[in-house]
Scaffold this motif. Structure first.
Motif, short mmCIF file in Angstrom:
data_model
loop_
_atom_site.label_atom_id
_atom_site.label_comp_id
_atom_site.label_asym_id
_atom_site.label_seq_id
_atom_site.Cartn_x
_atom_site.Cartn_y
_atom_site.Cartn_z
N ILE A 109 0.92 -1.32 0.09
CA ILE A 109 -0.05 0.06 0.17
C ILE A 109 0.93 1.19 0.11
O ILE A 109 1.86 1.11 0.45
N GLU A 110 0.37 2.34 -0.39
CA GLU A 110 0.85 3.53 -0.27
C GLU A 110 1.30 3.99 1.22
O GLU A 110 0.72 3.62 1.92
N ASP B 178 7.10 5.70 -5.78
CA ASP B 178 7.55 6.47 -6.95
C ASP B 178 7.23 5.30 -8.09
O ASP B 178 6.86 5.88 -9.26
N PHE B 179 7.61 4.13 -7.69
CA PHE B 179 7.15 3.28 -8.98
C PHE B 179 5.88 3.27 -9.22
O PHE B 179 5.08 2.97 -10.32
N ARG B 180 4.98 3.29 -8.29
CA ARG B 180 3.21 3.32 -8.41
C ARG B 180 2.98 4.32 -9.12
O ARG B 180 2.20 4.21 -10.20
N ASN B 181 3.63 5.63 -9.06
CA ASN B 181 2.98 6.87 -9.84
C ASN B 181 3.69 6.66 -11.21
O ASN B 181 3.06 7.09 -12.11
N HIS B 182 4.65 6.16 -11.36
CA HIS B 182 5.24 5.84 -12.97
C HIS B 182 4.21 4.93 -13.55
O HIS B 182 3.97 5.10 -14.55
N THR C 87 -2.94 0.84 -18.52
CA THR C 87 -3.89 -0.48 -18.53
C THR C 87 -3.32 -1.34 -17.33
O THR C 87 -3.81 -2.63 -17.35
N VAL C 88 -2.35 -1.06 -16.63
CA VAL C 88 -2.00 -2.16 -15.49
C VAL C 88 -2.68 -1.56 -14.32
O VAL C 88 -2.68 -0.68 -13.66
N GLN C 89 -3.56 -2.82 -13.69
CA GLN C 89 -4.15 -2.83 -12.48
C GLN C 89 -3.42 -2.95 -11.41
O GLN C 89 -2.90 -4.05 -11.38
N ILE C 90 -3.49 -2.10 -10.51
CA ILE C 90 -2.91 -2.40 -9.15
C ILE C 90 -3.69 -2.77 -8.03
O ILE C 90 -4.74 -2.27 -7.91
N VAL C 91 -3.16 -3.70 -7.54
CA VAL C 91 -3.93 -4.25 -6.26
C VAL C 91 -3.08 -4.01 -5.09
O VAL C 91 -1.84 -4.59 -4.97
#
Length: 304
Positions: A195-196, A204-208, A215-219
Motif C-alpha cells: 500500500i501507499e 515512486d514506482f506506483r506513480n510511474h 492498463t496495468v491494474q494495481i492491487v
C-alpha cells in the motif's frame, strides 16, 4: 504483604516479627494499616494467636500469586539487564529471515567474542505497530527491506545493500518463461504491491505506472504473507517482490524487471539500542567500511 504472609503462616505476630527481624508492635502496626487500607478484617485475634478470616484467606491465596509474579518480573528484568551488554536478540519471521546476518555474525564475533546472539520468533506479531512496539523490548533487531516512508522515526536503520524490484508469477503464467521483463510486458496485468505510504521507492514506482501504463491494474496489499503469495498464484496476478524473497514463494517464478528502482535492505534496530546491540551495529559498520575501502582500491587498480 510480606508481613501479612508471615503472620498468616506462623499464626502469631511475635513469631512473624522474629522471622522478619523486627519488633512485634511494628508488625502489628503493619497489619493494622493493611486492614485499614482493605476496609475489612484479615485476622481473628485471640490470646492463642491469630487466624485468617474468610476474606483474609482469599487475599492470602492471591497475595502469594502476586508476590510470585512480582519476583518473576524482577528476575526477568534482571536477566535482561545482565544480558543487554552481551546478548543481541534477533527477531525472525517469514519475511524477515536472517539472510545476511550469519556471515556478518562470523566477522563481528572476531571483534567482539564476548557477544552472543539469541534468535526469537516474530510470527505472533500481526502488524507493523506491534513489531515496532516489541523492538527493543522483546528483541533488539531484525533484518529485511526497510519501509523508507512508513517506518521513518519508528526505528534506526543500517543499510546493507539495495535490492532491485522483481516480478513473481505462477509457473503457469504467460510470462513465467521470460528471463527478464520490461514495463511493456506488464500491460493489461494485475500487479500486487504494498500500500501507499510504506516505501518511497515503491510509491515512486506506483506513480510511474499510473502515469505511463494506465492498463496495468494495481492491487494493494497491506502486508505480505503466505496469503499474498497464494493470491497471486491462484489468480494469475503479478507480485512486486525482491530477489531476497525467492526462498519464500517457491511456487512462483521470480523475474527481474528492467527499471531503475531498488529498495534499501538491512537491519532495523531500536531507537535506544542496548550496549550489545550498539557494539554489534558498530562492528558491522566497520566491516562495511573495510569492504567499501577494498572495492575502491580494486576499482582504482583496475582503472590504472
Amino acid at each position: 504483604l510480606d508481613a501479612f504472609i508471615k503472620v498468616a503462616d506462623s499464626g502469631s505476630f511475635s513469631k512473624a516479627a522474629d522471622a522478619m527481624y523486627i519488633s512485634a508492635p511494628a508488625i502489628i502496626q503493619q497489619i493494622n494499616l493493611l486492614e485499614a487500607s482493605c476496609g475489612f478484617k484479615l485476622f481473628v485475634r485471640s490470646n492463642h494467636g491469630v487466624k485468617l478470616t474468610p476474606a483474609g484467606r482469599s487475599l492470602y491465596e492471591d497475595v502469594k500469586t502476586i508476590i510470585h509474579l512480582s519476583q518473576d518480573a524482577l528476575n526477568k528484568a534482571r536477566r535482561l539487564a545482565e544480558s543487554s551488554e552481551t546478548t543481541v536478540r534477533i527477531g525472525t519471521s517469514l519475511l524477515y529471515k536472517c539472510r545476511l546476518l550469519p556471515n556478518l555474525w562470523t566477522l563481528v564475533n572476531e571483534k567482539y567474542p564476548e557477544l552472543k546472539i539469541e534468535i526469537l520468533s516474530m510470527t505472533e506479531y500481526q502488524n507493523r505497530g506491534e513489531v515496532f512496539s516489541a523492538l527493543g523490548v522483546q528483541f533488539d533487531l531484525f533484518e529485511g527491506i526497510y519501509g523508507s516512508a512508513g517506518w521513518d522515526g519508528m526505528c534506526q536503520f543500517l543499510e546493507l545493500e539495495r535490492t532491485p524490484i522483481c516480478c513473481a508469477v505462477s509457473k503457469n503464467h504467460r510470462l513465467a518463461g521470460m528471463k527478464k521483463l520490461t514495463m511493456q510486458d506488464l500491460n493489461g496485468e494485475y500487479i500486487v504491491m504494498p500500500i501507499e505510504g510504506v516505501s518511497k521507492e515503491i510509491d515512486d514506482f506506483r506513480n510511474h505506472i499510473r502515469n505511463q501504463y494506465p492498463t496495468v491494474q494495481i492491487v494493494d496489499s497491506k502486508r505480505y504473507d503466505l496469503d499474498t503469495f497464494t493470491l497471486c498464484e491462484v489468480n494469475g496476478y503479478i507480485l512486486i517482490t525482491q530477489p531476497v524473497y525467492t526462498d519464500i514463494h517457491n511456487n512462483l517464478v521470480t523475474i527481474p524487471l528492467e527499471i531503475d528502482c531498488a529498495l534499501p535492505y538491512g537491519l532495523m534496530y531500536a531507537k535506544e539500542p542496548t550496549v550489545a546491540t550498539q557494539k554489534f551495529i558498530c562492528a558491522i559498520k566497520e566491516i562495511k567500511n573495510r569492504q567499501l575501502g577494498r572495492c575502491r582500491t580494486s576499482n582504482a587498480k583496475h582503472t590504472i
